[in-house]
Write an enzyme that holds these catalytic residues in place. Structure first.
Site, mmCIF file in Angstrom:
data_model
loop_
_atom_site.group_PDB
_atom_site.id
_atom_site.type_symbol
_atom_site.label_atom_id
_atom_site.label_comp_id
_atom_site.label_asym_id
_atom_site.label_seq_id
_atom_site.Cartn_x
_atom_site.Cartn_y
_atom_site.Cartn_z
ATOM 1 N N THR A 1 0.718 -0.760 0.132
ATOM 2 C CA THR A 1 -0.093 -0.090 -0.246
ATOM 3 C C THR A 1 0.922 1.436 0.085
ATOM 4 O O THR A 1 1.973 1.056 1.078
ATOM 5 C CB THR A 1 -1.264 0.274 1.305
ATOM 6 O OG1 THR A 1 -1.852 1.456 1.322
ATOM 7 C CG2 THR A 1 0.179 -0.068 2.756
ATOM 8 N N VAL A 2 0.683 1.860 -0.724
ATOM 9 C CA VAL A 2 1.193 3.443 -1.002
ATOM 10 C C VAL A 2 1.247 4.298 -0.026
ATOM 11 O O VAL A 2 1.854 5.459 0.497
ATOM 12 C CB VAL A 2 1.267 3.936 -1.970
ATOM 13 C CG1 VAL A 2 1.225 3.559 -3.659
ATOM 14 C CG2 VAL A 2 -1.078 5.111 -2.154
ATOM 15 N N ASP A 3 0.071 4.114 1.169
ATOM 16 C CA ASP A 3 -0.187 4.669 1.925
ATOM 17 C C ASP A 3 0.167 4.294 3.787
ATOM 18 O O ASP A 3 0.328 5.062 4.269
ATOM 19 C CB ASP A 3 -2.548 4.988 2.357
ATOM 20 C CG ASP A 3 -2.979 5.326 1.459
ATOM 21 O OD1 ASP A 3 -2.299 6.629 1.353
ATOM 22 O OD2 ASP A 3 -3.883 4.710 1.326
ATOM 23 N N GLY B 1 -3.037 9.518 0.593
ATOM 24 C CA GLY B 1 -3.199 9.745 1.518
ATOM 25 C C GLY B 1 -4.721 9.588 2.625
ATOM 26 O O GLY B 1 -5.022 10.823 2.890
ATOM 27 N N ARG B 2 -5.397 8.631 2.742
ATOM 28 C CA ARG B 2 -6.423 9.103 3.658
ATOM 29 C C ARG B 2 -7.018 9.611 4.818
ATOM 30 O O ARG B 2 -7.668 9.587 5.300
ATOM 31 C CB ARG B 2 -7.578 7.472 2.905
ATOM 32 C CG ARG B 2 -8.723 7.772 3.980
ATOM 33 C CD ARG B 2 -9.651 6.295 3.283
ATOM 34 N NE ARG B 2 -9.582 6.371 1.665
ATOM 35 C CZ ARG B 2 -10.575 6.762 1.485
ATOM 36 N NH1 ARG B 2 -11.459 7.094 1.538
ATOM 37 N NH2 ARG B 2 -10.856 6.807 -0.279
ATOM 38 N N TYR C 1 -2.328 9.585 -9.835
ATOM 39 C CA TYR C 1 -1.832 8.127 -10.137
ATOM 40 C C TYR C 1 -0.460 8.369 -10.686
ATOM 41 O O TYR C 1 -0.214 7.625 -10.130
ATOM 42 C CB TYR C 1 -2.329 7.279 -11.838
ATOM 43 C CG TYR C 1 -3.707 6.904 -11.584
ATOM 44 C CD1 TYR C 1 -4.736 6.758 -10.179
ATOM 45 C CD2 TYR C 1 -4.670 6.389 -12.370
ATOM 46 C CE1 TYR C 1 -5.688 6.311 -9.613
ATOM 47 C CE2 TYR C 1 -5.558 5.818 -12.300
ATOM 48 C CZ TYR C 1 -6.114 6.138 -10.966
ATOM 49 O OH TYR C 1 -7.388 5.340 -10.971
ATOM 50 N N GLN D 1 2.268 9.481 -8.957
ATOM 51 C CA GLN D 1 2.977 9.276 -7.806
ATOM 52 C C GLN D 1 3.135 7.673 -7.757
ATOM 53 O O GLN D 1 4.103 7.677 -7.107
ATOM 54 C CB GLN D 1 2.549 9.852 -6.376
ATOM 55 C CG GLN D 1 1.342 9.998 -6.107
ATOM 56 C CD GLN D 1 0.153 10.421 -5.531
ATOM 57 O OE1 GLN D 1 1.044 10.801 -4.095
ATOM 58 N NE2 GLN D 1 -0.788 11.193 -5.703
ATOM 59 N N ARG D 2 2.017 7.335 -7.947
ATOM 60 C CA ARG D 2 2.784 5.545 -8.119
ATOM 61 C C ARG D 2 2.977 4.449 -8.777
ATOM 62 O O ARG D 2 3.295 3.594 -8.993
ATOM 63 C CB ARG D 2 1.162 5.291 -7.363
ATOM 64 C CG ARG D 2 -0.325 4.866 -8.376
ATOM 65 C CD ARG D 2 -1.790 4.609 -7.699
ATOM 66 N NE ARG D 2 -2.617 3.849 -8.538
ATOM 67 C CZ ARG D 2 -3.864 3.721 -8.245
ATOM 68 N NH1 ARG D 2 -4.103 4.070 -7.007
ATOM 69 N NH2 ARG D 2 -4.187 3.758 -9.432
#
Length: 418
Positions: free
Chosen positions: A141-143, A190-191, A296, A298-299
């Site tokens: 997960t990127v988060d 970043g939720r 998108y 960034q990921r």
């Protein structure tokens, strides 16, 4: 005969999720006596429900190796949440039926907290239905909000992209600020956790360097305090670079960027907080501004991936197979940090029941007293995660990424509506 394996990618993809797939497939191929064919789900768990299984044995060793430097989800991912066993038992039973039909004894599920929950439920149901299935979750997960692991594959590369973008855009704004843009706002993903926005702080080398303001979900947004901070930066440095996480909330808990809809996982659909903040700057301070939404980009930015991230993503795939071969079940390989300087880490293990549906926010000691920046402890944590470069090969000036055949195996079961 050895049992076959099923691998699926879940949720939002990353620059390094395919490196994990590479780790899974190459490690499985090194153990032909224990694992037969690795099937990959076409578009994640939907591939299992609809019996659309990609035969990775049809892919050459060179193509599988190229996955290590290829971004996005090579087999297709999906935002599709299986409901609880009591709510929709039929879907879980369908998974077991497909696994049984294709002699699958290993399930590797590469995703975040929701995915770890699914893998945990499948492990329980398989045993209950008399078809034991070894289920290993693989972190992604990127988060960076999965508990039980020091960091999450996918995050380090996003962090590197955002830090680089902040530095480069900051130089642009500084050069034009006297007669043009005074405020630049960069929106990150970043939720509920502000890790990605926090990583922009790595761009700062000296006092006055951007970012000047970081807005985190962990800190309730106060408009007047924010505008005062922006004004102070412009008056002192001539300009202000703001990095804002999409999940920033007001004191009452509402998202600044709530679009009024929900995604497939039931999460509030976010995005577009940068223009909201920009409007505040214009109305409250009158400064000329620009904003950018990394979204998108960034990921997907494999061209600037963190070498640490690539190494760890591959290692998690390899470790998942090794855990399965060691007889472990309903667990997830983890990254365990042993030291910051020099950076050392090892592979650990967490039970799926401990990480399923749990989100880890930034610790309070990583946020400075103003609430607009991070502490040195946070920077020590972040620095090694963006370290090193792992460039893909280039052809004619562009990155050369893997292209899969994606051949499906023959279906053996009636159709199923997911």
């Amino acid at each position: 005969m050895p049992k076959n394996a099923f691998y699926a990618q879940s949720g939002g993809v990353t620059a390094v999720i395919n490196a994990t797939a590479c780790g899974v497939i190459e490690t499985a191929r090194a153990h032909p006596q224990e694992i037969g064919t690795v099937y990959a789900g076409a578009h994640g768990i939907l591939g299992a429900l609809q019996e659309e299984l990609i035969d990775t044995a049809e892919e050459s060793a060179e193509t599988i190796a190229a996955l290590r430097h290829t971004p996005a989800g090579a087999f297709g991912s999906a935002r599709y949440k299986l409901k609880g066993l009591e709510e929709n038992r039929a879907q879980y039973e369908r998974l077991i039926e497909v696994f049984r039909a294709h002699d699958i004894g290993y399930f590797f599920y590469n995703g975040g907290g929701d995915s770890q929950d699914t893998a945990h439920k499948v492990s329980r149901l398989g045993e209950h239905l008399g078809y034991p299935i070894t289920c290993i979750g693989i972190p992604k997960t990127v988060d960076n909000d999965l508990p039980g692991t020091d960091s999450c594959p996918g995050f380090g590369s996003v962090a590197k992209y955002i830090a680089v973008a902040t530095r480069e855009a900051g130089l642009d704004v500084a050069s034009m600020a006297r007669t043009s843009t005074k405020v630049f706002i960069l929106e990150t993903m970043g939720r509920h956790a502000g890790w990605i926005a926090a990583a922009s702080a790595l761009a700062r080398e000296e006092e006055g360097d951007p970012p000047h303001v970081i807005l985190l979900p962990e800190v309730p947004f106060e408009q007047q305090r924010f505008l005062e901070r922006v004004r102070a930066s412009v008056e002192r440095f001539g300009y202000c670079v703001v990095v804002v996480s999409e999940g920033v909330r007001t004191a009452d808990g509402g998202f600044l960027s709530d679009q009024g809809s929900r995604d497939a996982f039931g999460h509030v659909q976010l995005g577009g907080v940068a223009p909201v903040v920009a409007a505040m700057v214009k109305e409250g301070l009158g400064y000329k501004y620009h904003y950018a939404i990394a979204d998108y980009l960034q990921r997907a930015a494999r061209h600037i991936a963190s070498a640490t991230d690539v190494e760890q993503a591959y290692a998690m795939g390899r470790a998942a197979v090794e855990l399965a071969l060691a007889g472990r079940n309903a667990v997830m390989p983890t990254i365990v940090r042993e030291s910051d300087e020099p950076y050392r880490w090892r592979v650990g293990e967490a039970a799926l029941e401990d990480v399923a549906n749990v989100e880890a926010s930034m610790p309070a000691e990583y946020i400075d007293d103003s609430g607009f920046f991070v502490t040195e402890a946070c920077l020590r944590y972040l620095r090694p995660l963006i370290a090193g470069e792992d460039y893909p090969p280039y052809v004619n000036g562009l990155p050369a990424y893997a292209r899969l055949r994606r051949r499906l195996v023959e279906k053996r079961l009636p159709a199923f509506e997911a």
